[in-house]
Design a protein around this motif. Structure first.
Motif, PDB file in Angstrom:
ATOM      1  N   LYS A   2      -0.154  -7.945  24.166  1.00 26.68           N
ATOM      2  CA  LYS A   2       0.857  -6.957  24.520  1.00 26.68           C
ATOM      3  C   LYS A   2       0.984  -6.982  26.042  1.00 26.68           C
ATOM      4  N   GLU A 130      -4.595  -2.932  18.030  1.00 31.35           N
ATOM      5  CA  GLU A 130      -3.741  -4.109  17.819  1.00 31.35           C
ATOM      6  C   GLU A 130      -4.393  -5.068  16.825  1.00 31.35           C
ATOM      7  N   GLN A 131      -5.698  -5.304  16.992  1.00 27.90           N
ATOM      8  CA  GLN A 131      -6.388  -6.236  16.092  1.00 27.90           C
ATOM      9  C   GLN A 131      -6.465  -5.655  14.679  1.00 27.90           C
ATOM     10  N   ILE A 134      -3.177  -6.389  13.057  1.00 29.31           N
ATOM     11  CA  ILE A 134      -3.041  -7.794  12.632  1.00 29.31           C
ATOM     12  C   ILE A 134      -3.830  -8.033  11.344  1.00 29.31           C
ATOM     13  N   GLN A 137      -1.973  -6.595   8.442  1.00 32.01           N
ATOM     14  CA  GLN A 137      -0.793  -7.402   8.103  1.00 32.01           C
ATOM     15  C   GLN A 137      -1.203  -8.641   7.314  1.00 32.01           C
ATOM     16  N   LEU A 138      -2.275  -9.303   7.790  1.00 34.30           N
ATOM     17  CA  LEU A 138      -2.732 -10.522   7.116  1.00 34.30           C
ATOM     18  C   LEU A 138      -3.232 -10.198   5.718  1.00 34.30           C
ATOM     19  N   TYR A 141      -0.345  -9.693   3.473  1.00 34.75           N
ATOM     20  CA  TYR A 141       0.269 -10.979   3.189  1.00 34.75           C
ATOM     21  C   TYR A 141      -0.474 -11.685   2.064  1.00 34.75           C
TER      22      TYR A 141
ATOM     23  N   GLN B 131     -13.370  -8.940  15.473  1.00 33.33           N
ATOM     24  CA  GLN B 131     -12.005  -8.849  14.960  1.00 33.33           C
ATOM     25  C   GLN B 131     -11.296 -10.195  15.069  1.00 33.33           C
ATOM     26  N   ASN B 132     -11.553 -10.933  16.168  1.00 39.57           N
ATOM     27  CA  ASN B 132     -10.966 -12.274  16.278  1.00 39.57           C
ATOM     28  C   ASN B 132     -11.449 -13.169  15.141  1.00 39.57           C
ATOM     29  N   ILE B 135      -9.609 -12.251  11.935  1.00 39.05           N
ATOM     30  CA  ILE B 135      -8.225 -12.747  11.989  1.00 39.05           C
ATOM     31  C   ILE B 135      -8.197 -14.256  11.701  1.00 39.05           C
ATOM     32  N   GLU B 139      -6.399 -16.100   8.566  1.00 40.27           N
ATOM     33  CA  GLU B 139      -5.375 -17.118   8.813  1.00 40.27           C
ATOM     34  C   GLU B 139      -5.725 -18.422   8.082  1.00 40.27           C
TER      35      GLU B 139
END
Lengths: 147, 147
Positions: A2, A130-131, A134, A137-138, A141, B131-132, B135, B139
């Motif tokens: 951001k 923010e994380q 995400i 959202q994933l 999905y 968190q990374n 994610i 993914e």
């Protein structure tokens, strides 16, 4: 990721930055820090940022130097020059700079004009939310793909 | 979510905690803080945690109170009692406590024994990397589903 511009907008009152002047006493400055419950004050002179007064700077310079707070000027113990970011920088740029340089506050400047101040707490809150977004959202999905 | 026990293990030297005693002078204590480049010292008495000396506490009590650092004892300006966490707590418990109570340091205790000290910086690094990782995993999963 951001931008700093967006990050500032998400603060309750982005342009309110507590400040002092180079010729004020450290006693007055730390009184303001306590009243506003903040850990740093920007030091402004004719609208320009000339330094930053931090709790760490006060402890190191005032207590180790055994100086009297009413007889010491802010300019004698402030940190200068001040590292700052610009509105196009990202929250990750800020976090990298803070971790690397061990800073807790970063002013946001554009063309020499002060736009606001970001604290490490502002960044932490933002990056975590923010994380989390995400990750949600994933997960949605993945559920969608399977459903 | 990660337990405090695991979080402590990931620190370079989890059991090294810088400390002072209630009867030491603030001058000696802030000298140690500067030498070790830390923002807080635990205050120990016969192995027990009796307080914490922070930069904020020093600024508020020493500078606003106009006290002389060589003539002030740590016990006069330390924060007590100390909020702590136990090994079974999670990184998110710690972050919630730090954000809510505006703390930057949390000792880890079990059965009255000090196991280590977590700073807000330790938690931030950990939560961001965790968190990374999530994610990335999500993914990968999505790419796997589609591939």
């Amino acid at each position: 990721m951001k931008s700093v511009a967006l990050l500032l907008k998400s603060k309750a009152d982005p342009s309110s930055v507590w400040s002092t002047s180079p010729t004020d006493s450290v006693f007055n400055a730390v009184t303001l820090m306590a009243q506003k419950n903040v850990g740093a004050l920007l030091v402004l002179e004719q609208g320009a940022v000339v330094g930053i007064l931090t709790e760490r700077g006060c402890v190191r310079n005032m207590l180790l130097g055994e100086r009297a707070p009413r007889n010491t000027l802010v300019r004698e113990v402030m940190s200068a020059p001040v590292r700052y970011v610009q509105p196009h920088h990202t929250n990750e740029d800020c976090m990298a700079l803070m971790t690397d340089k061990r800073l807790r506050h970063l002013p946001v400047m554009q063309d020499g004009k002060l736009l606001g101040l970001l604290s490490i707490g502002d960044l932490v809150k933002d990056i975590i939310s923010e994380q989390n977004f995400i990750i949600q959202q994933l997960e949605h999905y993945i559920v969608g793909e399977r459903g």
